[in-house]
Design a protein around this motif. Structure first.
Motif, PDB file in Angstrom:
ATOM      1  N   TYR A 182       0.827  -1.198   0.000  1.00  0.00           N
ATOM      2  CA  TYR A 182       0.000   0.000   0.000  1.00  0.00           C
ATOM      3  C   TYR A 182       0.863   1.249   0.000  1.00  0.00           C
ATOM      4  N   ALA A 183       0.490   2.187  -0.847  1.00  0.00           N
ATOM      5  CA  ALA A 183       1.157   3.488  -0.878  1.00  0.00           C
ATOM      6  C   ALA A 183       0.759   4.263   0.382  1.00  0.00           C
ATOM      7  N   GLN A 184       1.552   5.257   0.737  1.00  0.00           N
ATOM      8  CA  GLN A 184       1.276   6.041   1.949  1.00  0.00           C
ATOM      9  C   GLN A 184      -0.112   6.683   1.894  1.00  0.00           C
ATOM     10  N   GLN A 185      -0.492   7.188   0.730  1.00  0.00           N
ATOM     11  CA  GLN A 185      -1.811   7.807   0.574  1.00  0.00           C
ATOM     12  C   GLN A 185      -2.922   6.790   0.872  1.00  0.00           C
TER      13      GLN A 185
ATOM     14  N   LEU B   2      -2.584   4.068   2.790  1.00  0.00           N
ATOM     15  CA  LEU B   2      -2.510   3.784   4.227  1.00  0.00           C
ATOM     16  C   LEU B   2      -3.200   4.878   5.032  1.00  0.00           C
ATOM     17  N   ASP B   3      -2.982   6.128   4.639  1.00  0.00           N
ATOM     18  CA  ASP B   3      -3.602   7.247   5.347  1.00  0.00           C
ATOM     19  C   ASP B   3      -5.118   7.214   5.215  1.00  0.00           C
ATOM     20  N   CYS B   4      -5.602   6.835   4.051  1.00  0.00           N
ATOM     21  CA  CYS B   4      -7.043   6.791   3.813  1.00  0.00           C
ATOM     22  C   CYS B   4      -7.679   5.588   4.505  1.00  0.00           C
ATOM     23  N   LEU B   5      -7.108   4.426   4.323  1.00  0.00           N
ATOM     24  CA  LEU B   5      -7.740   3.197   4.797  1.00  0.00           C
ATOM     25  C   LEU B   5      -7.467   2.898   6.263  1.00  0.00           C
ATOM     26  N   GLY B   6      -6.246   3.041   6.684  1.00  0.00           N
ATOM     27  CA  GLY B   6      -5.881   2.648   8.037  1.00  0.00           C
ATOM     28  C   GLY B   6      -5.711   1.137   8.123  1.00  0.00           C
ATOM     29  N   LEU B   7      -5.111   0.688   9.196  1.00  0.00           N
ATOM     30  CA  LEU B   7      -4.792  -0.737   9.347  1.00  0.00           C
ATOM     31  C   LEU B   7      -6.034  -1.608   9.484  1.00  0.00           C
TER      32      LEU B   7
ATOM     33  N   GLY C   6     -12.116  11.012  -0.349  1.00  0.00           N
ATOM     34  CA  GLY C   6     -11.350  12.105   0.220  1.00  0.00           C
ATOM     35  C   GLY C   6     -11.279  12.061   1.738  1.00  0.00           C
ATOM     36  N   MET C   7     -11.810  11.025   2.356  1.00  0.00           N
ATOM     37  CA  MET C   7     -11.815  10.917   3.814  1.00  0.00           C
ATOM     38  C   MET C   7     -10.526  10.268   4.294  1.00  0.00           C
ATOM     39  N   GLN C   8      -9.974  10.829   5.364  1.00  0.00           N
ATOM     40  CA  GLN C   8      -8.778  10.255   5.977  1.00  0.00           C
ATOM     41  C   GLN C   8      -8.886  10.374   7.486  1.00  0.00           C
ATOM     42  N   PRO C   9      -8.971   9.335   8.203  1.00  0.00           N
ATOM     43  CA  PRO C   9      -9.127   7.959   7.746  1.00  0.00           C
ATOM     44  C   PRO C   9     -10.583   7.649   7.434  1.00  0.00           C
ATOM     45  N   LEU C  10     -10.781   6.703   6.581  1.00  0.00           N
ATOM     46  CA  LEU C  10     -12.112   6.247   6.199  1.00  0.00           C
ATOM     47  C   LEU C  10     -12.592   5.252   7.247  1.00  0.00           C
ATOM     48  N   PRO C  11     -13.735   5.528   7.888  1.00  0.00           N
ATOM     49  CA  PRO C  11     -14.246   4.564   8.876  1.00  0.00           C
ATOM     50  C   PRO C  11     -14.536   3.210   8.227  1.00  0.00           C
ATOM     51  N   LEU C  12     -14.332   2.147   8.972  1.00  0.00           N
ATOM     52  CA  LEU C  12     -14.543   0.796   8.457  1.00  0.00           C
ATOM     53  C   LEU C  12     -15.960   0.616   7.936  1.00  0.00           C
TER      54      LEU C  12
END
Length: 152
Positions: free
Chosen positions: A69-72, A74-79, A110-116
């Motif tokens: 995963y690219a940093q962008q 990772l920032d959007c999705l989260g672990l 465009g959400m960071q982080p995106l809720p599950l």
């Protein structure tokens, strides 16, 4: 936006039953949704339609491939969301090309982080747009909150 997407999923069992965007805008407005949210949701759906149209050009992925995963992303999705995508892929529900479509549509919010829960809505909308229904247990996983589960 996500309330509108869930409304569409629950109101139109098949994407063909969904009216064209002009009429859909009027129906959503009559249902009480705000114009800004309607336009955001319909723009997101247009992007989904465009991305789904390009699925035929996807190359097959090796079963031994590992997704980095690219940093962008990772920032959007989260672990938690990445773990969830991995769960769906390991369960055989989400093929690699659908995973990539899910990631692309998540980034489009465009959400960071995106809720599950929003990621789950995106997965549902992708299956809905492709007119595919995942396994009943996966549907349950997509709809039921983890805190509401009953352990047997």
């Amino acid at each position: 936006m996500f309330d509108i997407l869930m409304y569409l999923y629950e109101s139109y069992w098949h994407p063909e039953a969904c009216p064209e965007f002009g009429q859909l805008t009027r129906k959503l407005s009559a249902a009480g949704f705000e114009n800004d949210d309607i336009h955001e949701a319909l723009d997101w759906l247009r992007g989904l339609d465009s991305a789904v149209g390009g699925l035929g050009t996807q190359q097959q992925q090796s079963p031994h491939a590992i997704r980095l995963y690219a940093q962008q992303e990772l920032d959007c999705l989260g672990l938690e969301a990445i773990g969830y995508l991995n769960f769906l892929e390991t369960a055989g529900v989400l093929k690699p090309h659908l995973r990539e479509l899910t990631i692309e549509r998540a980034l489009a919010t465009g959400m960071q982080p995106l809720p599950l829960e929003h990621l789950k809505t995106i997965v549902l909308m992708i299956f809905w747009r492709l007119d595919e229904e995942p396994d009943a247990l996966i549907l349950d996983e997509l709809f039921v909150e983890a805190d509401d589960r009953v352990v047997h």
